[in-house]
Scaffold this active site. Structure first.
Site, PDB file in Angstrom:
ATOM      1  N   CYS A  68       0.808  -1.366   0.026  1.00 44.62           N
ATOM      2  CA  CYS A  68      -0.108   0.084  -0.098  1.00 44.62           C
ATOM      3  C   CYS A  68       0.775   1.222  -0.026  1.00 44.62           C
ATOM      4  O   CYS A  68       1.419   1.524   1.063  1.00 44.62           O
ATOM      5  CB  CYS A  68      -1.035  -0.197   1.197  1.00 44.62           C
ATOM      6  SG  CYS A  68      -1.957   1.453   1.400  1.00 44.62           S
ATOM      7  N   CYS A 125      -0.572   4.080   2.141  1.00 45.43           N
ATOM      8  CA  CYS A 125      -0.371   3.635   3.758  1.00 45.43           C
ATOM      9  C   CYS A 125       0.964   3.961   4.281  1.00 45.43           C
ATOM     10  O   CYS A 125       1.448   4.621   5.097  1.00 45.43           O
ATOM     11  CB  CYS A 125      -0.499   2.284   4.107  1.00 45.43           C
ATOM     12  SG  CYS A 125      -2.234   1.791   3.595  1.00 45.43           S
ATOM     13  N   ASP A 126       1.952   3.453   3.393  1.00 43.47           N
ATOM     14  CA  ASP A 126       3.439   3.485   3.638  1.00 43.47           C
ATOM     15  C   ASP A 126       4.496   4.388   3.036  1.00 43.47           C
ATOM     16  O   ASP A 126       5.634   4.448   3.462  1.00 43.47           O
ATOM     17  CB  ASP A 126       4.076   1.967   3.810  1.00 43.47           C
ATOM     18  CG  ASP A 126       3.171   1.155   4.579  1.00 43.47           C
ATOM     19  OD1 ASP A 126       2.759   1.651   5.656  1.00 43.47           O
ATOM     20  OD2 ASP A 126       2.887  -0.157   4.257  1.00 43.47           O
TER      21      ASP A 126
END
Length: 312
Positions: A138, A141-142
Site C-alpha cells: 500500500c 499507507c506506507d
C-alpha cells in the site's frame, strides 16, 4: 439498562467497500433492515488509494474522501454498521446465520457478499520476514516512510503503475520490475508513467528473494525470465502489486465458489444459494473497479428486495 444488541436483519452485507455500501443503500431505501459488517473501516481499498480519476462525477477524488461520502449515503436510510470478520455462514432453513470473530451471531433472510479481494503475495523468501520493515502492499499507507529513498515496485498492471507514480512524489527513484515484456496497465496510465523522470521500468524480470539486514529491506534478488541471468538490486523498500486473491474462506462450504475461489453469480448478482448475492471484487468478473462494484451493488440491493418480497 443497556440497549439489547440487534442481531436479526432482513439483509446482512458482508463488507463495506463501494459495492457493499451501494447494496446497503439500495436495500435500506427499500425499507429493509440492513447491517453492514466489515473487518475494518468502511471504504475497503478506497482507503489505500490516493487519487481516483475514473469514477463518473469526479475529475479526481481522494479514495478516503469518496469512502466517507459513500458511507454517508449508505447509512442515510437506516442501515447499521458494525465491526467483525465473518468466520462462518450456515444455512438454517431459509435463514442465514453468520458468526463473527467477535463472538456475535447475526441472523439474516438475505446476505450480500462484498468481501472483496486481498493483495496476492510473491511467496518468495524474505517477503514475510520484512513485511512492515520495507515490504508493503500500500503506497498510500506506507509511502511517507520512504521520503528521499530508492524504491522497487513489483508488477505491471494498473495498480503497480499508478502507485509507482504516487511514490515518486516522495521517493528519490522508483524502479518498476515487470515480469513480462510489456505493461498491462491502461494506455493512459502508461503514457503518464513514461513521462515521469523518476520512474524506471525493467522488463522480463522477476523477484526471487527480498533481502535485508537485521532491521530493514536492503534490496531484491532477481532473475531475467528470458535469459535466466540472475542479479541483485539495492532498494530501501519494495511495494508489491501482482494481482489479487478473493477473500472467500467463510463461504467455501456453500457451493458458490469457482475453482479459484471467486464467487460465481448470474447477471442479477445471485449465487447458487437462494438469498445469497455477491458484488464487486469478490466476483468472477472481467473488471474490478469502483464503478463496476457500485453497479453490482445497485443491482444486488434491488434484487434482495425482490427476493424477500417473493418470500412473503
Amino acid at each position: 439498562m443497556a440497549e439489547e444488541k440487534k442481531t436479526n436483519y432482513d439483509v446482512v452485507v458482508i463488507g463495506a467497500g463501494p459495492g457493499g455500501m451501494t447494496a446497503a443503500m439500495y436495500a435500506s431505501r427499500a425499507n429493509l433492515s440492513v447491517l453492514m459488517l466489515d473487518r475494518g473501516i468502511y471504504g475497503g481499498n478506497l482507503n489505500n488509494t490516493a487519487e481516483i480519476e475514473n469514477y463518473t462525477g469526479f475529475k479526481s477524488v481522494k479514495g478516503p474522501d469518496l469512502a466517507q461520502q459513500m458511507y454517508e449515503g449508505a447509512t442515510q436510510f437506516g442501515a447499521d454498521y458494525a465491526y467483525g470478520t465473518v468466520e462462518k455462514v450456515e444455512l438454517v432453513g431459509d435463514e442465514k446465520h453468520l458468526t463473527t470473530d467477535m463472538g456475535d451471531t447475526f441472523v439474516a433472510k438475505a446476505v450480500v457478499i462484498a468481501t472483496g479481494s486481498d493483495q496476492r503475495k510473491l511467496a518468495v523468501p524474505g517477503e514475510a520476514e520484512f513485511s512492515g520493515r520495507g515490504v508493503s502492499y500500500c503506497a498510500v499507507c506506507d509511502g511517507a516512510f520512504f521520503k528521499g529513498k530508492n524504491l522497487i515496485v513489483v508488477g505491471g498492471g494498473d495498480s503497480a503503475v499508478e502507485e509507482g507514480g504516487y511514490l515518486t512524489q516522495l521517493a528519490n527513484k522508483v524502479t518498476v520490475l515487470v515480469r513480462r515484456d510489456k505493461l498491462r496497465a491502461q494506455p493512459i496510465e502508461q503514457e503518464k508513467a513514461f513521462k515521469n523522470p523518476k520512474l524506471e521500468f525493467v522488463y522480463n524480470t522477476s523477484v526471487t528473494e527480498i533481502v535485508g539486514d537485521d532491521t530493514k529491506v536492503t534490496g531484491v534478488k532477481t532473475v531475467n525470465n528470458v535469459t535466466g541471468e540472475t542479479g541483485e538490486m539495492a532498494a530501501d523498500g519494495v511495494f508489491i502489486y501482482v494481482g489479487n486473491v478473493p477473500m472467500t474462506a467463510p463461504f467455501k462450504g456453500l457451493g458458490i465458489l469457482d475453482d479459484k475461489g471467486w464467487v460465481k453469480t448470474d447477471d442479477k448478482m445471485a449465487t447458487a444459494v437462494p438469498g445469497i448475492f455477491a458484488v464487486g471484487d469478490v466476483r468472477d468478473t472481467v473488471l474490478r473497479q469502483v464503478a463496476t462494484a457500485v453497479g453490482d451493488g445497485a443491482i444486488a440491493g434491488q434484487q434482495v428486495y425482490k427476493y424477500l418480497d417473493s418470500q412473503k
